[in-house]
Design a protein around this motif. Structure first.
Motif, PDB file in Angstrom:
ATOM      1  N   LEU A  42     -39.519  24.361 -63.543  1.00 48.28           N
ATOM      2  CA  LEU A  42     -40.669  23.504 -63.840  1.00 48.28           C
ATOM      3  C   LEU A  42     -41.675  23.424 -62.697  1.00 48.28           C
ATOM      4  O   LEU A  42     -42.823  23.062 -62.919  1.00 48.28           O
ATOM      5  N   THR A  43     -41.247  23.744 -61.491  1.00 42.27           N
ATOM      6  CA  THR A  43     -42.189  23.744 -60.360  1.00 42.27           C
ATOM      7  C   THR A  43     -42.630  25.157 -60.010  1.00 42.27           C
ATOM      8  O   THR A  43     -43.254  25.377 -58.980  1.00 42.27           O
ATOM      9  N   GLY A  44     -42.297  26.120 -60.852  1.00 44.53           N
ATOM     10  CA  GLY A  44     -42.786  27.479 -60.664  1.00 44.53           C
ATOM     11  C   GLY A  44     -42.076  28.246 -59.561  1.00 44.53           C
ATOM     12  O   GLY A  44     -42.636  29.211 -59.034  1.00 44.53           O
ATOM     13  N   ASN A  45     -40.859  27.831 -59.189  1.00 41.15           N
ATOM     14  CA  ASN A  45     -40.105  28.555 -58.163  1.00 41.15           C
ATOM     15  C   ASN A  45     -40.858  28.647 -56.840  1.00 41.15           C
ATOM     16  O   ASN A  45     -40.691  29.603 -56.085  1.00 41.15           O
ATOM     17  N   VAL A  46     -41.704  27.671 -56.556  1.00 42.77           N
ATOM     18  CA  VAL A  46     -42.546  27.698 -55.353  1.00 42.77           C
ATOM     19  C   VAL A  46     -41.720  27.479 -54.096  1.00 42.77           C
ATOM     20  O   VAL A  46     -41.849  28.198 -53.118  1.00 42.77           O
ATOM     21  N   SER A  47     -40.852  26.447 -54.112  1.00 44.53           N
ATOM     22  CA  SER A  47     -40.025  26.155 -52.947  1.00 44.53           C
ATOM     23  C   SER A  47     -38.923  25.174 -53.343  1.00 44.53           C
ATOM     24  O   SER A  47     -39.027  24.476 -54.354  1.00 44.53           O
ATOM     25  N   ALA A  48     -37.905  25.125 -52.498  1.00 44.89           N
ATOM     26  CA  ALA A  48     -36.835  24.155 -52.719  1.00 44.89           C
ATOM     27  C   ALA A  48     -37.368  22.739 -52.555  1.00 44.89           C
ATOM     28  O   ALA A  48     -36.952  21.815 -53.248  1.00 44.89           O
ATOM     29  N   GLU A  49     -38.316  22.574 -51.609  1.00 46.11           N
ATOM     30  CA  GLU A  49     -38.900  21.252 -51.372  1.00 46.11           C
ATOM     31  C   GLU A  49     -39.575  20.708 -52.623  1.00 46.11           C
ATOM     32  O   GLU A  49     -39.353  19.559 -53.010  1.00 46.11           O
ATOM     33  N   GLU A  50     -40.413  21.542 -53.241  1.00 43.93           N
ATOM     34  CA  GLU A  50     -41.126  21.103 -54.448  1.00 43.93           C
ATOM     35  C   GLU A  50     -40.135  20.740 -55.553  1.00 43.93           C
ATOM     36  O   GLU A  50     -40.292  19.731 -56.232  1.00 43.93           O
ATOM     37  N   ALA A  51     -39.116  21.574 -55.726  1.00 49.49           N
ATOM     38  CA  ALA A  51     -38.126  21.319 -56.765  1.00 49.49           C
ATOM     39  C   ALA A  51     -37.329  20.048 -56.472  1.00 49.49           C
ATOM     40  O   ALA A  51     -37.045  19.266 -57.377  1.00 49.49           O
ATOM     41  N   ALA A  52     -36.974  19.829 -55.199  1.00 54.24           N
ATOM     42  CA  ALA A  52     -36.225  18.615 -54.831  1.00 54.24           C
ATOM     43  C   ALA A  52     -37.070  17.372 -55.099  1.00 54.24           C
ATOM     44  O   ALA A  52     -36.563  16.382 -55.641  1.00 54.24           O
ATOM     45  N   ILE A  53     -38.330  17.421 -54.716  1.00 51.34           N
ATOM     46  CA  ILE A  53     -39.228  16.288 -54.963  1.00 51.34           C
ATOM     47  C   ILE A  53     -39.314  16.013 -56.460  1.00 51.34           C
ATOM     48  O   ILE A  53     -39.211  14.866 -56.905  1.00 51.34           O
ATOM     49  N   PHE A  54     -39.484  17.078 -57.252  1.00 49.72           N
ATOM     50  CA  PHE A  54     -39.555  16.931 -58.707  1.00 49.72           C
ATOM     51  C   PHE A  54     -38.273  16.286 -59.240  1.00 49.72           C
ATOM     52  O   PHE A  54     -38.321  15.348 -60.033  1.00 49.72           O
ATOM     53  N   TYR A  55     -37.121  16.790 -58.792  1.00 54.83           N
ATOM     54  CA  TYR A  55     -35.834  16.281 -59.264  1.00 54.83           C
ATOM     55  C   TYR A  55     -35.672  14.800 -58.935  1.00 54.83           C
ATOM     56  O   TYR A  55     -35.346  13.997 -59.808  1.00 54.83           O
ATOM     57  N   PHE A  56     -35.908  14.438 -57.672  1.00 55.78           N
ATOM     58  CA  PHE A  56     -35.690  13.038 -57.285  1.00 55.78           C
ATOM     59  C   PHE A  56     -36.722  12.114 -57.929  1.00 55.78           C
ATOM     60  O   PHE A  56     -36.396  10.982 -58.291  1.00 55.78           O
ATOM     61  N   ASP A  57     -37.945  12.586 -58.109  1.00 55.83           N
ATOM     62  CA  ASP A  57     -38.943  11.783 -58.822  1.00 55.83           C
ATOM     63  C   ASP A  57     -38.527  11.574 -60.277  1.00 55.83           C
ATOM     64  O   ASP A  57     -38.684  10.491 -60.814  1.00 55.83           O
ATOM     65  N   SER A  58     -37.991  12.623 -60.896  1.00 55.31           N
ATOM     66  CA  SER A  58     -37.583  12.481 -62.300  1.00 55.31           C
ATOM     67  C   SER A  58     -36.397  11.519 -62.433  1.00 55.31           C
ATOM     68  O   SER A  58     -36.294  10.813 -63.419  1.00 55.31           O
ATOM     69  N   MET A 177     -40.233   3.997 -47.744  1.00 53.04           N
ATOM     70  CA  MET A 177     -40.601   3.740 -46.342  1.00 53.04           C
ATOM     71  C   MET A 177     -40.275   4.943 -45.460  1.00 53.04           C
ATOM     72  O   MET A 177     -41.066   5.318 -44.594  1.00 53.04           O
ATOM     73  N   VAL A 178     -39.117   5.541 -45.662  1.00 47.63           N
ATOM     74  CA  VAL A 178     -38.744   6.719 -44.870  1.00 47.63           C
ATOM     75  C   VAL A 178     -39.732   7.853 -45.126  1.00 47.63           C
ATOM     76  O   VAL A 178     -40.116   8.574 -44.205  1.00 47.63           O
ATOM     77  N   ASN A 179     -40.181   7.987 -46.375  1.00 47.79           N
ATOM     78  CA  ASN A 179     -41.157   9.039 -46.703  1.00 47.79           C
ATOM     79  C   ASN A 179     -42.472   8.854 -45.954  1.00 47.79           C
ATOM     80  O   ASN A 179     -43.180   9.824 -45.695  1.00 47.79           O
ATOM     81  N   LYS A 180     -42.807   7.619 -45.597  1.00 51.51           N
ATOM     82  CA  LYS A 180     -44.025   7.387 -44.812  1.00 51.51           C
ATOM     83  C   LYS A 180     -43.910   8.005 -43.418  1.00 51.51           C
ATOM     84  O   LYS A 180     -44.905   8.340 -42.808  1.00 51.51           O
ATOM     85  N   VAL A 181     -42.680   8.177 -42.973  1.00 54.71           N
ATOM     86  CA  VAL A 181     -42.438   8.750 -41.647  1.00 54.71           C
ATOM     87  C   VAL A 181     -42.215  10.255 -41.724  1.00 54.71           C
ATOM     88  O   VAL A 181     -42.779  11.011 -40.940  1.00 54.71           O
ATOM     89  N   THR A 182     -41.423  10.697 -42.688  1.00 59.37           N
ATOM     90  CA  THR A 182     -40.990  12.100 -42.707  1.00 59.37           C
ATOM     91  C   THR A 182     -41.374  12.881 -43.960  1.00 59.37           C
ATOM     92  O   THR A 182     -41.012  14.049 -44.093  1.00 59.37           O
ATOM     93  N   GLY A 183     -42.091  12.258 -44.872  1.00 59.19           N
ATOM     94  CA  GLY A 183     -42.366  12.858 -46.174  1.00 59.19           C
ATOM     95  C   GLY A 183     -43.094  14.187 -46.165  1.00 59.19           C
ATOM     96  O   GLY A 183     -42.969  14.962 -47.097  1.00 59.19           O
ATOM     97  N   LYS A 184     -43.828  14.476 -45.114  1.00 62.33           N
ATOM     98  CA  LYS A 184     -44.589  15.722 -45.088  1.00 62.33           C
ATOM     99  C   LYS A 184     -43.896  16.852 -44.312  1.00 62.33           C
ATOM    100  O   LYS A 184     -44.418  17.953 -44.210  1.00 62.33           O
ATOM    101  N   LEU A 185     -42.721  16.582 -43.783  1.00 61.12           N
ATOM    102  CA  LEU A 185     -42.001  17.588 -43.005  1.00 61.12           C
ATOM    103  C   LEU A 185     -41.218  18.523 -43.929  1.00 61.12           C
ATOM    104  O   LEU A 185     -40.823  18.148 -45.023  1.00 61.12           O
ATOM    105  N   LYS A 186     -40.967  19.737 -43.441  1.00 57.22           N
ATOM    106  CA  LYS A 186     -40.290  20.760 -44.235  1.00 57.22           C
ATOM    107  C   LYS A 186     -38.770  20.637 -44.115  1.00 57.22           C
ATOM    108  O   LYS A 186     -38.246  20.286 -43.056  1.00 57.22           O
ATOM    109  N   LEU A 187     -38.094  20.976 -45.218  1.00 60.31           N
ATOM    110  CA  LEU A 187     -36.642  21.019 -45.207  1.00 60.31           C
ATOM    111  C   LEU A 187     -36.173  22.084 -44.213  1.00 60.31           C
ATOM    112  O   LEU A 187     -36.844  23.089 -43.998  1.00 60.31           O
ATOM    113  N   LEU A 188     -35.014  21.852 -43.636  1.00 58.94           N
ATOM    114  CA  LEU A 188     -34.422  22.845 -42.741  1.00 58.94           C
ATOM    115  C   LEU A 188     -33.855  23.960 -43.593  1.00 58.94           C
ATOM    116  O   LEU A 188     -33.125  23.726 -44.541  1.00 58.94           O
ATOM    117  N   ASN A 189     -34.203  25.189 -43.266  1.00 61.74           N
ATOM    118  CA  ASN A 189     -33.706  26.344 -44.038  1.00 61.74           C
ATOM    119  C   ASN A 189     -32.509  26.929 -43.348  1.00 61.74           C
ATOM    120  O   ASN A 189     -32.411  27.042 -42.198  1.00 61.74           O
TER     121      ASN A 189
END
Length: 189
Positions: A42-58, A177-189
């Protein structure tokens, strides 16, 4: 069939392949494989980050009737990427961060309650990349200004890096609140 499942099935017929590396990263976050595949599709296989965000938002959107008291918490580990740490060293440092922060949380009744809720709702943990020691210190200052508990791991210097090196910043709190601090950082690969 609900709309989301139908949409995933439609997309899967067009492009049934998902990126295996992204899929593994999502499974490492304890996301069920079927759900991880659906999120990737559903996120177009763009990245694990996008898919994780989609999953947790859903997940959040599935329970709109939850009480305001049902706040979700997560623990985030920011790894200092300027240090030359191997995978095992990073894993050990993240472990130190988890144990150290959890022990701090148990010492105070307010944060102990937070730790218990975090544990009750799946003990969500995310490992992400920090640019440098100064970046970790800036993130810690921001987290503390938002009353988020933190624990900064300093290495003993017995193996790969110098004693006193700041390796991992652990942060715990309400997800928003945690996302306000770290929400824009990339997952560790």
């Amino acid at each position: 069939m609900d709309t989301c499942k139908q949409e995933a099935a439609d997309v899967a017929q067009e492009d049934p392949e998902v990126n295996a590396q992204y899929l593994q990263q999502l499974k490492d976050l304890d996301i069920p494989e079927d759900e991880a595949k659906k999120a990737l599709i559903l996120t177009g296989n763009v990245s694990a980050e996008e898919a994780a965000i989609f999953y947790f938002d859903s997940l959040e959107n599935q329970n709109p009737d939850t009480d305001d008291d049902d706040t979700y918490f997560k623990m985030v580990f920011v790894v200092n990427m300027e240090l030359s740490m191997g995978v095992g060293k990073i894993a050990a440092q993240v472990g130190h961060g988890a144990v150290g922060l959890y022990q701090l949380l148990l010492k105070d009744s307010k944060t102990k309650e937070m730790a218990e809720k975090w544990d009750e709702y799946g003990a969500k943990k995310i490992v992400i990349q920090g640019a440098s020691t100064s970046h970790l210190l800036e993130l810690q200052a921001l987290a503390l200004s938002l009353d988020l508990p933190t624990y900064l791991v300093q290495d003993a210097g017995r193996t790969q890096i110098s004693a006193g090196s700041r390796t991992v910043l652990a942060i715990m709190g309400e997800e928003e609140m945690v996302n306000k601090v770290t929400g824009k950082l990339k997952l560790l690969n």
